[in-house]
Design a protein around this motif. Structure first.
Motif, PDB file in Angstrom:
ATOM      1  N   GLU A  94      47.401  50.002  35.938  1.00  0.00           N
ATOM      2  CA  GLU A  94      48.068  48.769  35.564  1.00  0.00           C
ATOM      3  C   GLU A  94      47.101  47.621  35.794  1.00  0.00           C
ATOM      4  N   GLU A  95      47.493  46.438  35.395  1.00  0.00           N
ATOM      5  CA  GLU A  95      46.645  45.274  35.614  1.00  0.00           C
ATOM      6  C   GLU A  95      46.430  45.082  37.114  1.00  0.00           C
ATOM      7  N   THR A  96      45.175  44.873  37.504  1.00  0.00           N
ATOM      8  CA  THR A  96      44.842  44.752  38.923  1.00  0.00           C
ATOM      9  C   THR A  96      44.588  43.296  39.280  1.00  0.00           C
ATOM     10  N   ASP A  97      44.442  43.036  40.585  1.00  0.00           N
ATOM     11  CA  ASP A  97      44.076  41.697  41.036  1.00  0.00           C
ATOM     12  C   ASP A  97      42.736  41.287  40.451  1.00  0.00           C
ATOM     13  N   PHE A  98      41.839  42.261  40.286  1.00  0.00           N
ATOM     14  CA  PHE A  98      40.513  41.996  39.706  1.00  0.00           C
ATOM     15  C   PHE A  98      40.642  41.445  38.285  1.00  0.00           C
ATOM     16  N   THR A  99      41.434  42.097  37.448  1.00  0.00           N
ATOM     17  CA  THR A  99      41.581  41.622  36.073  1.00  0.00           C
ATOM     18  C   THR A  99      42.280  40.269  36.023  1.00  0.00           C
ATOM     19  N   LYS A 100      43.219  40.049  36.935  1.00  0.00           N
ATOM     20  CA  LYS A 100      43.890  38.747  36.992  1.00  0.00           C
ATOM     21  C   LYS A 100      42.918  37.651  37.424  1.00  0.00           C
ATOM     22  N   ALA A 101      42.034  37.974  38.364  1.00  0.00           N
ATOM     23  CA  ALA A 101      41.076  36.986  38.874  1.00  0.00           C
ATOM     24  C   ALA A 101      40.093  36.548  37.789  1.00  0.00           C
ATOM     25  N   PHE A 102      39.817  37.417  36.826  1.00  0.00           N
ATOM     26  CA  PHE A 102      38.847  37.087  35.786  1.00  0.00           C
ATOM     27  C   PHE A 102      39.494  36.610  34.486  1.00  0.00           C
ATOM     28  N   GLU A 103      40.744  36.197  34.539  1.00  0.00           N
ATOM     29  CA  GLU A 103      41.378  35.630  33.350  1.00  0.00           C
ATOM     30  C   GLU A 103      40.607  34.382  32.946  1.00  0.00           C
ATOM     31  N   GLY A 104      40.351  34.241  31.659  1.00  0.00           N
ATOM     32  CA  GLY A 104      39.611  33.088  31.165  1.00  0.00           C
ATOM     33  C   GLY A 104      38.105  33.288  31.140  1.00  0.00           C
ATOM     34  N   TYR A 105      37.632  34.424  31.639  1.00  0.00           N
ATOM     35  CA  TYR A 105      36.208  34.735  31.639  1.00  0.00           C
ATOM     36  C   TYR A 105      35.811  35.216  30.249  1.00  0.00           C
TER      37      TYR A 105
ATOM     38  N   ALA B 278      21.032  51.244  32.449  1.00  0.00           N
ATOM     39  CA  ALA B 278      21.060  50.264  31.361  1.00  0.00           C
ATOM     40  C   ALA B 278      21.242  48.881  31.980  1.00  0.00           C
ATOM     41  N   VAL B 279      20.370  47.957  31.587  1.00  0.00           N
ATOM     42  CA  VAL B 279      20.419  46.597  32.124  1.00  0.00           C
ATOM     43  C   VAL B 279      20.543  45.617  30.969  1.00  0.00           C
ATOM     44  N   SER B 280      21.402  44.623  31.140  1.00  0.00           N
ATOM     45  CA  SER B 280      21.511  43.552  30.145  1.00  0.00           C
ATOM     46  C   SER B 280      21.760  42.226  30.867  1.00  0.00           C
ATOM     47  N   GLN B 281      21.352  41.158  30.218  1.00  0.00           N
ATOM     48  CA  GLN B 281      21.581  39.798  30.716  1.00  0.00           C
ATOM     49  C   GLN B 281      22.749  39.223  29.925  1.00  0.00           C
ATOM     50  N   VAL B 282      23.656  38.574  30.622  1.00  0.00           N
ATOM     51  CA  VAL B 282      24.868  38.058  29.987  1.00  0.00           C
ATOM     52  C   VAL B 282      25.013  36.572  30.272  1.00  0.00           C
ATOM     53  N   ASP B 283      25.259  35.801  29.227  1.00  0.00           N
ATOM     54  CA  ASP B 283      25.649  34.397  29.378  1.00  0.00           C
ATOM     55  C   ASP B 283      27.178  34.383  29.325  1.00  0.00           C
ATOM     56  N   TYR B 284      27.796  33.605  30.209  1.00  0.00           N
ATOM     57  CA  TYR B 284      29.252  33.599  30.262  1.00  0.00           C
ATOM     58  C   TYR B 284      29.771  32.193  30.525  1.00  0.00           C
ATOM     59  N   GLU B 285      31.061  32.037  30.250  1.00  0.00           N
ATOM     60  CA  GLU B 285      31.798  30.827  30.599  1.00  0.00           C
ATOM     61  C   GLU B 285      33.034  31.259  31.359  1.00  0.00           C
ATOM     62  N   TRP B 286      33.324  30.509  32.439  1.00  0.00           N
ATOM     63  CA  TRP B 286      34.478  30.853  33.242  1.00  0.00           C
ATOM     64  C   TRP B 286      34.892  29.630  34.041  1.00  0.00           C
ATOM     65  N   GLN B 287      36.125  29.253  33.911  1.00  0.00           N
ATOM     66  CA  GLN B 287      36.706  28.111  34.612  1.00  0.00           C
ATOM     67  C   GLN B 287      35.841  26.855  34.470  1.00  0.00           C
ATOM     68  N   GLY B 288      35.374  26.598  33.247  1.00  0.00           N
ATOM     69  CA  GLY B 288      34.586  25.399  32.972  1.00  0.00           C
ATOM     70  C   GLY B 288      33.126  25.481  33.376  1.00  0.00           C
ATOM     71  N   TYR B 289      32.672  26.623  33.834  1.00  0.00           N
ATOM     72  CA  TYR B 289      31.285  26.792  34.261  1.00  0.00           C
ATOM     73  C   TYR B 289      30.583  27.771  33.334  1.00  0.00           C
ATOM     74  N   ALA B 290      29.378  27.428  32.893  1.00  0.00           N
ATOM     75  CA  ALA B 290      28.547  28.333  32.098  1.00  0.00           C
ATOM     76  C   ALA B 290      27.451  28.871  33.008  1.00  0.00           C
TER      77      ALA B 290
ATOM     78  N   LEU C 234      30.438  43.710  42.568  1.00  0.00           N
ATOM     79  CA  LEU C 234      30.279  42.316  42.163  1.00  0.00           C
ATOM     80  C   LEU C 234      29.452  41.604  43.223  1.00  0.00           C
ATOM     81  N   LYS C 235      28.316  41.067  42.821  1.00  0.00           N
ATOM     82  CA  LYS C 235      27.441  40.313  43.721  1.00  0.00           C
ATOM     83  C   LYS C 235      27.550  38.843  43.342  1.00  0.00           C
ATOM     84  N   TYR C 236      28.054  38.033  44.281  1.00  0.00           N
ATOM     85  CA  TYR C 236      28.335  36.633  43.987  1.00  0.00           C
ATOM     86  C   TYR C 236      27.212  35.674  44.352  1.00  0.00           C
TER      87      TYR C 236
END
Length: 157
Positions: free
Chosen positions: A81-92, A115-127, A59-61
Protein backbone atom coordinates in the motif's frame (compact mmCIF):
# COMPACT_ATOMS: atom_id res chain seq x y z
CA UNK A 1 -5.52 -38.80 -28.57
CA UNK A 2 -5.19 -35.89 -30.99
CA UNK A 3 -5.13 -33.32 -28.16
CA UNK A 4 -2.23 -35.19 -26.53
CA UNK A 5 -0.28 -35.17 -29.81
CA UNK A 6 -0.96 -31.46 -30.31
CA UNK A 7 0.19 -30.76 -26.76
CA UNK A 8 3.40 -32.75 -27.26
CA UNK A 9 4.13 -30.96 -30.53
CA UNK A 10 3.48 -27.59 -28.85
CA UNK A 11 5.82 -28.46 -25.98
CA UNK A 12 8.53 -29.59 -28.45
CA UNK A 13 8.27 -26.37 -30.46
CA UNK A 14 8.29 -24.21 -27.32
CA UNK A 15 11.33 -26.07 -25.99
CA UNK A 16 13.18 -25.58 -29.27
CA UNK A 17 12.41 -21.86 -29.21
CA UNK A 18 13.63 -21.55 -25.64
CA UNK A 19 16.85 -23.39 -26.42
CA UNK A 20 17.60 -21.34 -29.52
CA UNK A 21 16.66 -17.96 -28.06
CA UNK A 22 19.62 -15.93 -26.91
CA UNK A 23 19.54 -14.91 -23.28
CA UNK A 24 19.38 -11.20 -22.53
CA UNK A 25 22.61 -9.81 -21.06
CA UNK A 26 22.30 -8.68 -17.41
CA UNK A 27 23.34 -5.15 -18.46
CA UNK A 28 20.46 -4.99 -20.95
CA UNK A 29 18.05 -6.44 -18.42
CA UNK A 30 19.05 -3.83 -15.81
CA UNK A 31 18.68 -0.98 -18.33
CA UNK A 32 15.24 -2.22 -19.41
CA UNK A 33 14.05 -2.42 -15.81
CA UNK A 34 15.33 1.07 -14.98
CA UNK A 35 13.69 2.51 -18.09
CA UNK A 36 10.28 0.98 -17.29
CA UNK A 37 8.02 3.95 -16.64
CA UNK A 38 4.59 2.44 -16.20
CA UNK A 39 2.90 -0.56 -14.63
CA UNK A 40 2.71 -2.48 -17.92
CA UNK A 41 6.45 -2.04 -18.57
CA UNK A 42 7.24 -3.16 -15.03
CA UNK A 43 4.98 -6.21 -15.33
CA UNK A 44 6.90 -7.20 -18.47
CA UNK A 45 10.04 -7.52 -16.30
CA UNK A 46 8.43 -9.72 -13.65
CA UNK A 47 10.07 -12.95 -14.87
CA UNK A 48 13.53 -11.32 -14.59
CA UNK A 49 13.37 -11.44 -10.78
CA UNK A 50 14.24 -14.32 -8.46
CA UNK A 51 11.17 -15.34 -6.41
CA UNK A 52 12.99 -14.27 -3.21
CA UNK A 53 14.55 -11.09 -4.68
CA UNK A 54 14.90 -8.06 -2.45
CA UNK A 55 15.09 -4.32 -3.12
CA UNK A 56 16.93 -2.07 -0.69
CA UNK A 57 16.51 1.70 -0.95
CA UNK A 58 18.99 4.15 0.61
CA UNK A 59 18.40 7.91 0.76
CA UNK A 60 21.43 10.11 1.45
CA UNK A 61 20.39 13.64 2.37
CA UNK A 62 23.57 15.48 3.26
CA UNK A 63 26.01 16.47 5.99
CA UNK A 64 24.61 16.13 9.49
CA UNK A 65 21.55 14.20 8.36
CA UNK A 66 21.22 10.48 8.91
CA UNK A 67 20.54 8.31 5.85
CA UNK A 68 17.17 6.61 5.52
CA UNK A 69 17.04 3.00 4.43
CA UNK A 70 14.40 0.33 3.95
CA UNK A 71 14.08 -2.94 2.08
CA UNK A 72 11.35 -5.28 0.93
CA UNK A 73 10.86 -8.44 -1.07
CA UNK A 74 9.93 -7.73 -4.69
CA UNK A 75 7.15 -10.32 -4.56
CA UNK A 76 5.59 -8.41 -1.66
CA UNK A 77 5.50 -5.14 -3.59
CA UNK A 78 2.43 -6.23 -5.56
CA UNK A 79 0.46 -6.12 -2.30
CA UNK A 80 2.11 -2.95 -0.97
CA UNK A 81 0.00 0.00 0.00
CA UNK A 82 1.07 3.62 -0.09
CA UNK A 83 3.86 4.12 2.44
CA UNK A 84 5.07 7.09 4.46
CA UNK A 85 7.96 7.27 1.98
CA UNK A 86 5.66 7.76 -1.02
CA UNK A 87 3.60 10.30 0.91
CA UNK A 88 6.74 12.23 1.89
CA UNK A 89 7.75 12.58 -1.77
CA UNK A 90 4.43 13.91 -3.04
CA UNK A 91 5.11 16.77 -5.43
CA UNK A 92 8.59 15.48 -6.31
CA UNK A 93 9.29 15.48 -10.05
CA UNK A 94 12.27 14.80 -12.27
CA UNK A 95 13.04 17.51 -14.79
CA UNK A 96 15.98 15.79 -16.52
CA UNK A 97 17.93 12.52 -16.33
CA UNK A 98 21.32 11.68 -17.82
CA UNK A 99 22.04 8.54 -19.85
CA UNK A 100 22.65 5.47 -17.73
CA UNK A 101 26.32 4.69 -17.15
CA UNK A 102 26.42 0.91 -16.78
CA UNK A 103 29.33 -1.20 -15.57
CA UNK A 104 29.41 -4.93 -14.98
CA UNK A 105 31.66 -7.47 -13.32
CA UNK A 106 31.51 -11.17 -12.53
CA UNK A 107 32.61 -13.25 -9.57
CA UNK A 108 32.18 -17.01 -10.00
CA UNK A 109 28.47 -17.57 -10.83
CA UNK A 110 27.33 -14.11 -9.78
CA UNK A 111 27.11 -11.08 -12.05
CA UNK A 112 27.08 -7.52 -10.66
CA UNK A 113 25.70 -4.63 -12.69
CA UNK A 114 25.86 -1.00 -11.53
CA UNK A 115 23.88 1.75 -13.26
CA UNK A 116 24.45 5.41 -12.40
CA UNK A 117 22.50 8.44 -13.58
CA UNK A 118 22.33 12.12 -12.65
CA UNK A 119 18.87 13.53 -12.04
CA UNK A 120 17.63 17.12 -11.98
CA UNK A 121 14.51 17.45 -9.85
CA UNK A 122 12.03 19.90 -8.39
CA UNK A 123 10.45 19.41 -5.01
CA UNK A 124 8.63 21.80 -2.70
CA UNK A 125 9.82 24.82 -4.68
CA UNK A 126 13.46 23.72 -4.74
CA UNK A 127 15.39 22.63 -7.85
CA UNK A 128 18.33 20.34 -7.24
CA UNK A 129 20.50 17.50 -8.46
CA UNK A 130 20.64 13.91 -7.28
CA UNK A 131 22.83 10.93 -8.17
CA UNK A 132 20.98 7.61 -8.48
CA UNK A 133 23.00 4.39 -8.24
CA UNK A 134 21.34 1.03 -8.85
CA UNK A 135 23.37 -2.05 -7.93
CA UNK A 136 21.96 -5.31 -9.31
CA UNK A 137 23.07 -8.80 -8.28
CA UNK A 138 22.26 -11.48 -10.87
CA UNK A 139 22.47 -15.23 -10.43
CA UNK A 140 21.42 -18.36 -12.24
CA UNK A 141 18.02 -19.75 -11.35
CA UNK A 142 16.22 -22.60 -13.13
CA UNK A 143 18.64 -22.36 -16.06
CA UNK A 144 18.26 -18.62 -16.60
CA UNK A 145 19.76 -15.42 -15.26
CA UNK A 146 17.61 -13.50 -12.77
CA UNK A 147 17.97 -10.57 -10.41
CA UNK A 148 18.63 -11.74 -6.86
CA UNK A 149 18.80 -8.27 -5.32
CA UNK A 150 18.79 -4.58 -6.14
CA UNK A 151 20.11 -1.73 -4.01
CA UNK A 152 19.04 1.76 -5.12
CA UNK A 153 20.82 4.74 -3.61
CA UNK A 154 19.41 8.25 -4.04
CA UNK A 155 22.25 10.62 -3.15
CA UNK A 156 21.06 14.19 -2.58
CA UNK A 157 24.37 15.40 -1.08
Amino acid sequence: MKSIQATLIGVAIASALVLTAQAEAPEDMAARILQAQDEQSLLATWDNWHPEATHRVVLKYGPGQQDDSFSYRISDSADAEETDFTKAFEGYSETARSELQITARSEEDTRYVTAVSQVDYEWQGYAGKMRQTDEFVFETYLGGTVIRSLTTTYDYR
